[in-house]
Design a protein around this motif. Sequence first.
Motif: not given
Length: 239
Positions: A7-12, A18-20, A180-188, A195-200
Amino acid sequence: MTQTLDVDIFSDIACPWCYIGKRRFEAALEQLSFAEHINVRWHSYQLDPQLPATYPGTEKDYLMESKGLDDNSIDHMLAQVTEHAAEVGLTYDFDRLKVANSFHSHRLLHAAATVGKSGEMKESLLAGHFCDGLDIGTDDDLRVMADRAGLPSDLTESVLRDKSAFAADVRDDIKTAQQLQVSGVPFFVLGQKYGLAGAQPTETFVEVLTRVWEESNPSPITLLNDDPSGQACGPDGCD
């Protein structure tokens, strides 16, 4: 043979969701019987690479300047995200938060990965930034966060001394996110395929992780029935 699910997690570090999202993801892992086979890899992303090392103003000042939001809109937004944080046990303090460029904190995150401490470093950076009023743009506070994460002091000092250390790794992550065309984080990214976008919600993480895991580790064939009227032949003869 049991496979490992990456599981690769892109976050800032500067992203409150991202913390949530990290907390909700961790809560999902606690519900999974195969959690020990999930390999989490943290990747860098910057929401605002143009920020100075330390911004001379508050979070509200920054949002007003960069996003053009009015005071009431910002108060509502920060109150809402603070409420969501509290739901997963986090106490955000936007009054104390130090707005800063996250690039150098990401370098420490990559350094931590070399000693198996990337998860601890990510947690320490996020907690320091959102809850403890620490400044991710200053070496002194980065030392505090690195120490909390258990990084060897000589590794921390070498990274803080050499501003180019692990900088290429940060840029590579950001480039990969762009590809990967990630436009927002977190992105899993699950299993290098989905791909799964957002703090689901935690329930969503449980569902998708289970689905991807079962796809990677199919169960043995399940017998649909044991009806004796279905004749067959075996080693000892036929029915």
